[in-house]
Design a protein around this motif. Structure first.
Motif, mmCIF file in Angstrom:
data_model
loop_
_atom_site.group_PDB
_atom_site.id
_atom_site.type_symbol
_atom_site.label_atom_id
_atom_site.label_comp_id
_atom_site.label_asym_id
_atom_site.label_seq_id
_atom_site.Cartn_x
_atom_site.Cartn_y
_atom_site.Cartn_z
ATOM 1 N N ARG A 20 -21.883 10.529 -74.674
ATOM 2 C CA ARG A 20 -21.667 10.953 -76.053
ATOM 3 C C ARG A 20 -22.224 12.370 -76.234
ATOM 4 O O ARG A 20 -23.154 12.779 -75.543
ATOM 5 C CB ARG A 20 -22.375 10.003 -77.023
ATOM 6 N N GLU A 52 -21.041 5.507 -70.758
ATOM 7 C CA GLU A 52 -20.017 4.507 -71.001
ATOM 8 C C GLU A 52 -20.447 3.185 -70.368
ATOM 9 O O GLU A 52 -21.226 3.156 -69.414
ATOM 10 C CB GLU A 52 -18.684 4.984 -70.404
ATOM 11 N N VAL A 106 -16.165 -2.163 -77.847
ATOM 12 C CA VAL A 106 -15.615 -0.810 -77.980
ATOM 13 C C VAL A 106 -16.163 0.084 -76.878
ATOM 14 O O VAL A 106 -17.162 -0.234 -76.228
ATOM 15 C CB VAL A 106 -15.969 -0.202 -79.362
ATOM 16 N N ASN A 107 -15.506 1.224 -76.706
ATOM 17 C CA ASN A 107 -16.005 2.181 -75.721
ATOM 18 C C ASN A 107 -17.025 3.109 -76.373
ATOM 19 O O ASN A 107 -17.387 2.946 -77.537
ATOM 20 C CB ASN A 107 -14.851 2.954 -75.075
ATOM 21 N N ASN A 167 -16.890 5.928 -77.573
ATOM 22 C CA ASN A 167 -16.425 6.642 -78.758
ATOM 23 C C ASN A 167 -15.975 5.692 -79.860
ATOM 24 O O ASN A 167 -15.270 6.093 -80.786
ATOM 25 C CB ASN A 167 -15.282 7.596 -78.375
ATOM 26 N N TYR A 168 -16.393 4.440 -79.756
ATOM 27 C CA TYR A 168 -16.098 3.397 -80.749
ATOM 28 C C TYR A 168 -14.593 3.179 -80.919
ATOM 29 O O TYR A 168 -14.098 2.899 -82.001
ATOM 30 C CB TYR A 168 -16.766 3.722 -82.091
ATOM 31 N N ARG A 169 -13.876 3.300 -79.819
ATOM 32 C CA ARG A 169 -12.463 2.953 -79.789
ATOM 33 C C ARG A 169 -12.279 1.754 -78.870
ATOM 34 O O ARG A 169 -13.198 1.342 -78.184
ATOM 35 C CB ARG A 169 -11.643 4.147 -79.310
ATOM 36 N N GLU A 170 -11.068 1.219 -78.864
ATOM 37 C CA GLU A 170 -10.821 0.022 -78.057
ATOM 38 C C GLU A 170 -11.169 0.295 -76.594
ATOM 39 O O GLU A 170 -10.773 1.317 -76.027
ATOM 40 C CB GLU A 170 -9.354 -0.393 -78.185
ATOM 41 N N ASP A 176 -10.975 0.040 -72.702
ATOM 42 C CA ASP A 176 -9.964 -0.222 -71.678
ATOM 43 C C ASP A 176 -10.350 0.548 -70.421
ATOM 44 O O ASP A 176 -10.329 1.777 -70.396
ATOM 45 C CB ASP A 176 -8.585 0.212 -72.157
#
Length: 925
Positions: A379, A413, A896-897, A899-902, A904
Motif C-alpha cells: 500500500r 498483499e 479483499v485484496n 486495495n480493498y477490491r475483490e 483474485d
C-alpha cells in the motif's frame, strides 16, 4: 484546563500490571539476556470468526501457538464464515463465557496470556446500545426571515431516520450582528412563536442527532449501534452488559482491548452544551453559525472550534477512557487502548490506560539489499515512527512498563509476506519505544476447515495454516530477545518535548478533528513540532512527548524532570516553536525552571488558544512572558537564569542542548539507529543498521564502561573491542545488535569474535537431494539438483502450485579446520531456512542476510548439511484461484485484496521458492 488525570486509578492499574508480570516465580539470572517471560514474546490478535469455537479446537491451536513462541492472544470476535452458522455462539452468552474461561485456563497452563476486546469488531457498540446511548452528531438547519415574517414550517429535523433528534438550541442572527436565543419560543409542536421587528435574520437550529453507525465487522451477539463515547451514562450502559455476563467472576484476562477510535461523524453528545459552558465559561449556543462554518479562515472561528475540540477531548478522556479503565480494574484486569483516531489529545488518552497501543498500517521502504518490495503488493503508506512515539511517550512518561503495537496490518498483499519483510518493520517500532508487539494477526480456524482455513481480510496470516509457520520460532524468538531487554528497566530518553496540541486544534476548517494514523500528513507533518522531532531523532537525541496535562503534574528533583513515580527522569524540557499556549502551562514551565529545570524554547508563544475569557488570559500570558528576561549567551542563544534553573531561547535547539551538556549519540552519523534502556546492570543500546551498506567500524557511544555485545538473532554474546571510548561493531545491512555498557563484572566469559581476515571461500557445489515433507496441494516427487534453482522451475508441474516444506541435503569436504570462525551464507532463500550441520541444528535463518556462524558444528573432512526451506502461501493460493476453487466465503466483507477490491490471485506470477543460493562457507582466519 479543568480535567485532571486520575492518578489513583492509573497507579492502581500499574500495580495490577506489576502483579501480572510477576506471576511466575523469580529466577536467578546471571546472563545479560533477561529471562524470557510471556509478555516479552510477541502476542497476536486472535479473531474468533462467528465465535464458532469449541474446546477441542481451542486446545489444539493454543498448543500450536505456544510451541511456535507466541506469548499470548487477544480475543477479538468478528463476523463468521458462510455455512457454519449453526456453530456460532452469541457474544457474552453463558456458552461464550465458558469458552473464554476455558481459553484462559488452557492458555495459562501453556504459559500464554490472554487479552480480550471489550466488544466485537470495532468500534465499541452492540445490542445494549439503544438510540439514546448511541453515537451522536451535531445537526443544524438554517431558516431565514424578514421583518414581519413568521416561520411557516415547524422546527423539526429534516434528516431521515432522526426520530430521536432533540432540538437543543435555536439562535437568530441579524444582518447587523445582533444575536437572539429563540429556543424558549418554540412550541411543543415545533412552531416558532416569533417574528423579527426589522431587518433580515438567519436562524440556526441545533439538534442532537444520531450517527446511526453500526458496529463494523460485528460478531453474532455484538451487532448494534456504536456507543456514544463522550457520554458517561452511555459508557456505563455499555459496560454493564459485560459486568452482568461476568457475574461475580472476573474472566481472568490480563487486559481489555479497545481498537483505534473509528466513530465516524460523532461530533456531539446530548450534554455537550452543558459541558462546554461549564468548562469554557461561555454559551456555545450563541455561536452555532460560526461552529458549523466549513471553509472559514476567520481567527475567531478557529478559536471557537479549538474550544469545541478541547471540550470533546475532556469528555472522551473522562467519560470513556478513564471510566473504562476504572471498570477494567474492578474486573482485575488492565486496559490496552489505541487512542489514535480520537478527537482529543492523544498523549493524555494514551496515558489514561495501562498499556498504550499504536499501530502500523502498510509498509516502509528499506534500502536493505535483497528485501522484496513489489509496488503491486504494498500500500502507498509509510508508517511513521514519530506517530508511534505518541504511544511510547505516554508509557515512558507515565512510568508504564509496556507500550504495544498492532503490527504488520496490510504489510503486503495477502500470502506474500516474508519474515524478512517483517523484521525491519518490527525494528522501526522498537526504535520508536514500542516493546510489546501484537501481530495483526491470527484467525482461529477449526481443523475441519480445508486449507487455507478461515482468514481475516487485513491479516498477514500468522497462523498454523501458513506454509511459513514451521519457522515462526525464528521471528518470534528474535522479537522475544529484543523485547526482553526493551521491557527491562526504564527508557533512557533525556529530553521531554512539549506537543503544542492547541496549534493543531486552532483550525477554522471542519468540526471535530480525529487525529488518525492515516492523516499524519495533515495534522502532524506540517508542524514545527514534527520537524524538530525528526531533526533530533536523526542526529541521535532521545526524547518523549509531553502534553499540557503532563507538565502540570511534573515535578523537579535534582534539576531533573519527574513525570511519574516510576518514570525515568528527564534532563531538559524543550518547547518547539508554537503559536498558542495556555498561560497556566507557561507559568508551570517558568516555575519548573525556578525549581532547577533546564528549559529550551525554540520560540516564545505568541498568544493563548480559544476565545474563553480571552483578554484576561492574554494578560496572564503577557505577564508570564514578562518574567522571562533573556540575555545574550553564545552563538545566537539567549539565556535567562531563574531560581535554581535556567531558560534558553534558541532557534537552533541542538546548539542549546550542547550548551546544556546534552550529548547526542554520534553513531547516527553513519546511519545507525539507536534506542537505550537503563537497568541495574547498566545501559543497553539497541542498534539497527537499516542502511544499504555493511558497517565495520569503531563507533562512539556516550555511556562509558565495559561493553558486551548481544546478538538477538542467535543469542550469542561476547565482550566488545573498545578503543578510545569507541566500540567496534560489525553490522551487515538489515542486522541489529544490543550493547550492554556496564561498570560491573560482565557475564560474558569470552570476547566477541570479529570476522576478520577472510580466507578462501568454500562453495558447496556437490549435488543436492530435495525431498518435500509437508504442504500441498500435493507433495511433489523427490528431486536431485546439480544446481540450486527455484523449485518452481523444475520439471514437475506440481511444484508451481506447491506451498510447504522442502528439505535439501548434501555434503562437502573441509580439508582442515584451522579458521577461528566459519560463516555459512545461503544468499537467496525463498523464504526461510532451518539448517543442520553434521546432524546438529544450527538454527532458523529467516531473514536477510541468511547467514550463521557454524564453526562449532564443522569437522575436518566430510561434513553433511541439511537445509529445510519453507516458501510462501502465494503459489498455492494462485493455483486455487486459477482452478476457481471457492475457498473464501464469509459474511460481510468476505475477502479483499490490499486495495480493498475483490481478491483474485489467478493473474499472479509464480513466486520463486526454495533454496536458490549460492551456498558458500567463508572461513575467517
Amino acid at each position: 484546563m479543568k480535567t485532571k488525570l486520575f492518578l489513583p486509578a492509573l497507579l492502581f492499574g500499574m500495580a495490577i500490571l506489576n502483579q501480572v508480570d510477576a506471576q511466575s516465580p523469580a529466577k536467578k539470572n546471571t546472563s545479560s539476556w533477561p529471562v524470557i517471560e510471556r509478555q516479552m514474546k510477541p502476542w497476536t490478535r486472535w479473531w474468533w470468526m462467528g465465535n464458532a469455537v469449541d474446546e477441542q479446537n481451542l486446545n489444539d491451536v493454543l498448543q500450536k501457538y505456544s510451541a511456535a513462541g507466541l506469548g499470548g492472544v487477544e480475543i477479538t470476535p468478528i463476523y463468521g464464515a458462510v455455512g457454519f452458522e449453526k456453530k456460532y455462539i452469541q457474544f457474552l452468552s453463558p456458552e461464550w463465557m465458558n469458552m473464554v474461561r476455558f481459553t484462559v485456563n488452557k492458555a495459562n497452563s501453556l504459559g500464554l496470556g490472554v487479552d480480550m476486546n471489550t466488544g466485537t469488531g470495532w468500534p465499541f457498540g452492540g445490542p445494549q446500545i439503544k438510540p439514546e446511548n448511541a453515537a451522536s452528531k451535531l445537526i443544524t438547519q438554517k431558516y431565514s426571515l424578514k421583518a414581519g415574517e413568521k416561520l411557516t414550517e415547524r422546527i423539526q429535523v429534516k434528516e431521515a431516520k432522526q426520530e430521536f433528534a432533540e432540538l437543543q438550541a435555536l439562535t437568530a442572527y441579524s444582518a447587523g450582528g445582533e444575536t437572539l436565543n429563540l429556543l424558549k419560543l418554540v412550541q411543543a409542536d415545533g412552531t416558532l412563536n416569533w417574528s423579527p421587528a426589522s431587518g433580515n435574520w438567519d436562524i440556526y437550529a441545533l439538534f442532537s442527532g444520531k450517527t446511526r453507525q453500526l458496529v463494523k465487522r460485528a460478531a453474532p451477539g455484538g451487532e448494534g449501534f456504536t456507543l456514544d463515547h463522550l457520554d458517561r451514562k452511555s459508557t456505563d450502559v455499555y459496560l454493564k452488559r459485560f459486568t452482568d455476563a461476568f457475574g461475580n467472576q472476573a474472566p481472568g484476562v490480563r487486559s481489555f482491548f479497545n481498537d483505534s477510535y473509528e466513530v465516524y461523524g460523532a461530533t456531539w453528545t446530548p450534554t455537550f452544551l452543558e459541558a462546554f459552558k461549564q468548562n469554557r465559561g461561555y454559551d456555545l449556543s450563541n455561536y452555532i453559525k460560526e461552529l458549523v462554518s466549513k471553509d472559514s479562515a476567520d481567527e475567531n472561528v478557529a478559536r471557537l472550534k479549538s474550544d469545541y475540540r478541547e471540550t470533546m477531548d475532556e469528555l472522551l478522556l473522562k467519560n470513556f477512557t478513564q471510566n473504562w479503565t476504572n471498570w477494567a480494574h474492578q474486573q482485575k484486569a488492565l486496559t490496552k487502548n489505541q487512542s489514535h483516531g480520537s478527537p482529543g489529545n492523544l498523549l493524555d488518552l494514551y496515558g489514561a490506560v495501562d498499556i498504550p497501543e499504536t499501530e502500523i498500517f502498510g509498509s516502509s521502504y528499506f534500502p536493505i539489499p535483497g528485501i522484496r518490495r513489489d509496488s503491486a503488493d504494498v500500500r502507498n503508506v509509510d508508517p511513521d515512527p514519530i506517530m508511534s512515539r505518541f504511544a511510547s511517550s505516554a508509557a515512558h512518561t507515565g512510568g508504564k512498563k509496556l507500550a504495544s503495537s498492532e503490527t504488520f496490518t496490510w504489510l503486503t498483499e495477502h500470502f506474500k509476506t516474508s519474515y524478512s519483510q517483517c523484521k525491519p518493520e518490527a525494528e522501526k517500532l522498537f526504535l520508536s519505544g514500542i516493546n510489546h508487539i501484537f501481530y495483526h494477526g491470527t484467525t482461529h480456524s477449526p481443523s475441519q476447515v480445508p486449507w487455507p482455513g478461515w482468514l481475516f481480510y487485513a491479516s498477514v496470516e500468522m497462523n498454523p495454516n501458513n506454509s511459513l509457520w514451521p519457522h515462526a520460532n525464528g521471528l518470534n524468538n528474535y522479537i522475544a530477545r529484543c523485547q526482553s531487554i526493551l521491557q527491562t528497566g526504564t527508557s533512557d530518553n533525556e529530553i521531554l518535548l512539549y506537543w503544542p496540541v492547541y496549534d493543531v486544534w486552532n483550525k477554522a476548517k471542519g468540526l471535530d478533528m480525529p487525529l488518525k494514523v492515516h492523516d499524519v500528513d495533515e495534522w502532524l507533518h506540517p508542524s514545527a513540532f514534527y520537524k524538530l522531532a525528526k531533526q533530533l531523532d536523526k542526529v541521535g537525541y532521545a526524547f518523549d512527548f509531553a502534553s499540557d496535562r503532563l507538565l502540570q503534574q511534573t515535578t523537579v528533583k535534582d534539576k531533573t524532570l519527574i513525570t511519574a513515580a516510576k518514570a525515568a527522569p528527564y534532563q531538559t524540557l524543550v518547547i518547539p516553536k508554537c503559536e498558542l499556549m495556555n498561560p497556566e502551562t507557561l507559568e508551570k514551565v517558568i516555575n519548573m525552571a525556578a525549581e532547577g529545570a533546564n528549559v529550551i524554547f525554540q520560540d516564545l508563544p505568541k498568544d493563548v488558544p480559544g476565545r474563553s475569557n480571552l483578554q484576561v488570559r492574554r494578560e496572564k500570558l503577557k505577564t508570564a512572558l514578562s518574567k522571562i528576561n533573556f540575555s545574550p549567551a553564545v552563538d545566537g542563544i539567549s539565556q535567562f537564569k531563574i531560581g535554581k534553573g535556567q531558560i534558553f531561547l534558541a532557534a537552533d535547539v541542538q546548539k542549546a542542548l550542547l550548551l546544556n551538556g546534552l550529548k547526542r549519540e554520534e553513531l547516527t552519523d553513519i546511519g545507525l539507529q539507536v534506542i537505550r534502556r537503563k537497568t541495574e546492570k547498566g545501559k543497553y543500546y539497541y542498534l539497527v543498521n537499516h542502511t544499504s551498506k555493511d558497517i565495520d567500524a569503531f563507533i562512539p557511544i556516550n555511556e562509558k564502561g565495559r561493553v558486551e555485545i548481544l546478538n538477538p538473532q542467535d543469542g550469542l554474546t561476547g565482550m566488545a573491542n573498545v578503543k578510545d571510548n569507541k566500540v567496534r561493531l560489525q553490522l551487515k545491512s538489515g542486522e541489529s545488535l544490543f550493547l550492554l555498557v556496564s561498570n560491573v563484572p560482565a557475564s560474558a566469559t569470552r570476547n566477541w569474535t570479529y570476522l576478520d581476515m577472510p580466507g578462501k571461500e568454500i562453495a558447496l557445489t556437490n549435488p543436492w537431494n530435495l525431498h518435500f515433507t509437508a504442504g500441498g496441494p500435493e507433495l511433489p516427487a523427490d528431486q536431485k539438483l546439480n544446481k540450486l534453482v527455484s523449485w518452481t522451475t523444475l520439471n514437475d508441474p506440481k511444484l508451481q502450485a506447491f506451498s510447504g516444506t522442502g528439505v535439501y541435503t548434501s555434503n562437502f569436504n573441509l580439508p582442515n579446520k584451522k579458521a577461528k570462525e566459519y560463516l555459512l551464507q545461503l544468499n537467496q532463500v525463498d523464504e526461510s531456512a532451518r539448517v543442520w550441520i553434521n546432524g546438529q541444528e544450527v538454527g532458523i535463518l529467516w531473514s536477510i542476510p541468511f547467514e550463521a556462524r557454524i564453526g562449532k558444528y564443522l569437522k575436518a573432512g566430510n561434513n553433511t548439511i541439511k537445509i529445510e526451506v519453507v516458501n510462501l502461501m502465494a503459489n498455492r493460493i494462485r493455483d486455487l484461484d486459477v482452478k476457481k476453487v471457492q475457498w473464501r466465503k464469509y459474511h460481510e466483507i468476505n475477502f479483499v485484496n490490499i486495495n480493498y477490491r475483490e481478491f483474485d490471485a489467478s493473474n499472479w506470477s509464480v513466486m520463486p521458492s526454495g533454496l536458490i543460493g549460492p551456498v558458500v562457507i567463508k572461513p575467517y582466519l
